[in-house]
Write an enzyme that holds these catalytic residues in place. Structure first.
Site, PDB file in Angstrom:
ATOM      1  CG  HIS A   1       4.898   3.876  -2.585  1.00 34.21           C
ATOM      2  ND1 HIS A   1       4.815   4.633  -3.721  1.00 34.21           N
ATOM      3  CD2 HIS A   1       6.020   3.127  -2.705  1.00 34.21           C
ATOM      4  CE1 HIS A   1       5.851   4.356  -4.503  1.00 34.21           C
ATOM      5  NE2 HIS A   1       6.598   3.452  -3.909  1.00 34.21           N
TER       6      HIS A   1
ATOM      7  CG  ASP B   1      -0.656   1.011  -2.675  1.00 32.47           C
ATOM      8  OD1 ASP B   1      -0.377  -0.106  -3.153  1.00 32.47           O
ATOM      9  OD2 ASP B   1       0.165   1.931  -2.585  1.00 32.47           O
TER      10      ASP B   1
ATOM     11  CD  GLN C   1       5.399  -3.980  -1.508  1.00 34.75           C
ATOM     12  OE1 GLN C   1       5.647  -5.181  -1.515  1.00 34.75           O
ATOM     13  NE2 GLN C   1       6.140  -3.111  -2.169  1.00 34.75           N
TER      14      GLN C   1
ATOM     15  CE  LYS D   1       5.771  -2.622  -6.003  1.00 35.36           C
ATOM     16  NZ  LYS D   1       7.168  -2.227  -5.933  1.00 35.36           N
TER      17      LYS D   1
ATOM     18  CB  CYS E   1       8.684   5.717  -2.837  1.00 37.09           C
ATOM     19  SG  CYS E   1       9.850   5.597  -4.189  1.00 37.09           S
TER      20      CYS E   1
HETATM   21  N1  C6P Z   1       7.268   0.096  -4.115  1.00 39.54           N
HETATM   22  C1  C6P Z   1       9.420  -0.549  -3.254  1.00 39.54           C
HETATM   23  O1  C6P Z   1      10.618  -0.836  -3.359  1.00 39.54           O
HETATM   24  P1  C6P Z   1       4.846   0.780  -9.047  1.00 39.54           P
HETATM   25  O2  C6P Z   1       6.165   1.472  -9.045  1.00 39.54           O
HETATM   26  O3  C6P Z   1       3.788   1.565  -9.746  1.00 39.54           O
HETATM   27  O4  C6P Z   1       4.917  -0.628  -9.518  1.00 39.54           O
HETATM   28  O5  C6P Z   1       4.401   0.630  -7.508  1.00 39.54           O
HETATM   29  C2  C6P Z   1       4.318   1.764  -6.701  1.00 39.54           C
HETATM   30  C3  C6P Z   1       4.032   1.369  -5.301  1.00 39.54           C
HETATM   31  C4  C6P Z   1       2.819   1.733  -4.731  1.00 39.54           C
HETATM   32  N2  C6P Z   1       2.476   1.345  -3.504  1.00 39.54           N
HETATM   33  C5  C6P Z   1       3.295   0.611  -2.741  1.00 39.54           C
HETATM   34  C6  C6P Z   1       2.845   0.180  -1.387  1.00 39.54           C
HETATM   35  C7  C6P Z   1       4.535   0.218  -3.246  1.00 39.54           C
HETATM   36  O6  C6P Z   1       5.343  -0.537  -2.495  1.00 39.54           O
HETATM   37  C8  C6P Z   1       4.924   0.622  -4.548  1.00 39.54           C
HETATM   38  C9  C6P Z   1       6.289   0.304  -5.085  1.00 39.54           C
HETATM   39  C10 C6P Z   1       8.626  -0.263  -4.498  1.00 39.54           C
HETATM   40  O7  C6P Z   1       8.880  -0.498  -2.153  1.00 39.54           O
HETATM   41  C11 C6P Z   1       9.298   0.757  -5.357  1.00 39.54           C
HETATM   42  S1  C6P Z   1       9.421   2.316  -4.572  1.00 39.54           S
END
Ligand code: C6P
Length: 414
Positions: free
Chosen positions: A131, A208, A211, A234, A372
């Site tokens: 991401h 990271d 997910q 999430k 992203c």
């Molecule tokens: N992915 C998706 O729709 P934040 O925005 O800080 O809570 O998370 C960022 C982020 C970082 N790593 C991974 C693997 C992610 O999936 C995400 C957030 C969302 O897939 C929003 S783009």
């Protein structure tokens, strides 16, 4: 397949769904089918109630007041940290730093670890399925330091090519930053093995976990992760909550990320000394209500048998994969052998945004776009994908509605 999902999981889906008030509404005259959990999952009533209780009865700043409300809020906030510690099996609660979310957690490590330990000529190793939140902070660091960003490639299934990873690691590597589960492909990466390999070179690993934490139980000690970052929104908690887990031995050596109130021991105009962990990394007033909510979400996950939830959700993903694969004109993007939650797909001659808009007419919430993860789109030579992402409150019937609606999209554009 219906009986397979129900019998194998022994999962009381009706009871679980009743815990999430948002799920019972209609959208565009149809029952909401919420399949955008990778972007943000929904919040159970117990978490909503806990947030409301804080705002109604406890609202005040933490770590500062000697008065009743402040002490209560501080106790609730620190109890949430304890819950996080137990949930991910950290050694100590102070290894769990509250951050606004995964993005802030990665930025914290890139800024703090990076500025102390990364120098000219060093290498930072990420993967091709990251991401943007786990690419750009490292790219910026590399530019500033004259370091090199190196990328572990992926294969056509959307799996990391592990032999290439092993070849890329060397004595110049200063950190590996890799996702546990890809948000655009759903691939579950073998992070435990990857961490063990990196440690042979003395290289720390940031995972990271945006997910992974919402989809199956994790144990940071078993993984031996040096840093593990995730977002509350999430994992059934409010936005603004999130955690950077870091091994104490690293966090102790790292300089503060942000400075100001709450993170100091003493301040004079000549010099400031810093507080210990976790305060050193929590400058200013944090997202108190949100992180107390995260604690409540963890209580909820513990109360429902999270391991059973993970098994059910995985069966649902397999069912959906089978159903969508059978539709002529649908192409799955991301067919790794190990997957969680995410089903990305394209339809020939239909832009994913159109898919998303048409499905919305049927009350189905999916995400369409690059998620992203533009390098992933570049690899698969698509501008975007449509993405359904599941949680343990989704049902087989919802998958059927999704499949039928996708068929309608194909018929409209045929
Ligand atoms: N992915 C998706 O729709 P934040 O925005 O800080 O809570 O998370 C960022 C982020 C970082 N790593 C991974 C693997 C992610 O999936 C995400 C957030 C969302 O897939 C929003 S783009």
């Amino acid at each position: 397949m219906k009986t397979a999902v129900k019998e194998m999981s022994n999962w009381n889906i009706e009871k679980i769904r009743a815990d999430f008030p948002v799920l019972s509404q209609t959208v565009n005259g149809k029952p909401l089918v919420y399949l955008d959990n990778a972007a943000s999952s929904q919040v159970p009533q117990v978490v909503i109630d806990r947030g409301a209780k804080y705002l109604r009865e406890e609202h005040s700043n933490i770590h500062r007041g000697v008065h009743y409300l402040s002490q209560n809020a501080t106790t609730a906030y620190e109890a949430a940290r304890e819950k996080v510690k137990r949930f991910i099996n950290a050694r100590e609660a102070k290894e769990c730093i509250f951050v606004r979310g995964c993005t802030e957690g990665v930025n914290l490590v890139a800024y703090s670890y990076g500025r102390k330990f990364v120098n000219e000529g060093d290498e930072i190793l990420i993967s091709a399925m990251e991401h943007h939140a786990n690419i750009i902070p490292w790219q910026v660091l590399a530019e500033e330091k004259g370091a090199k960003l190196r990328v572990i490639p992926i294969n056509e299934r959307g799996e990391l090519i592990i032999e290439e990873y092993e070849n890329l690691l060397n004595e110049r590597t200063k950190i590996v930053a890799v996702s546990h589960v890809s948000n655009s492909l759903g691939t579950v990466n073998p992070v435990k093995e990857m961490i063990a390999t990196a440690h042979k070179f003395g290289v720390p690993v940031l995972v990271d976990a945006a997910q992974s934490v919402p989809h199956f139980p994790v144990d940071v000690q078993d993984l031996d992760a040096d840093f593990y970052v995730f977002s509350g929104h999430k994992m059934f908690a409010p936005t603004g909550s999130g955690v950077l887990y870091g091994k104490k031995e690293w966090l102790d050596k790292m300089p503060p990320y942000q400075t100001g109130g709450g993170m100091i021991r003493t301040v004079t105009f000549e010099k400031t000394t810093y507080a210990g962990l976790p305060e050193k990394f929590e400058a200013g007033t944090p997202a108190i209500a949100a992180n107390i909510g995260l604690g409540a979400a963890i209580d909820y996950l513990n109360s429902i048998d999270f391991a059973a939830a993970a098994r059910y959700e995985h069966e649902l993903l397999e069912y959906a994969t089978e159903k969508l694969s059978a539709i002529e004109g649908v192409k799955l993007i991301g067919t790794a052998r190990e997957k969680a939650s995410v089903l990305s797909f394209t339809i020939e001659n239909v832009h994913p945004h159109d898919i998303g808009t048409i499905l919305d007419q049927s009350g189905i919430a999916i995400r369409a776009g690059h998620h992203c993860a533009q390098p992933v789109m570049q690899f698969f030579q698509v501008p975007a994908t449509a993405r359904a992402s599941f949680a343990f409150y989704n049902t087989k019937e919802e998958v059927d509605v999704l499949a039928d609606s996708i068929q309608k999209v194909i018929d409209v554009f045929a």
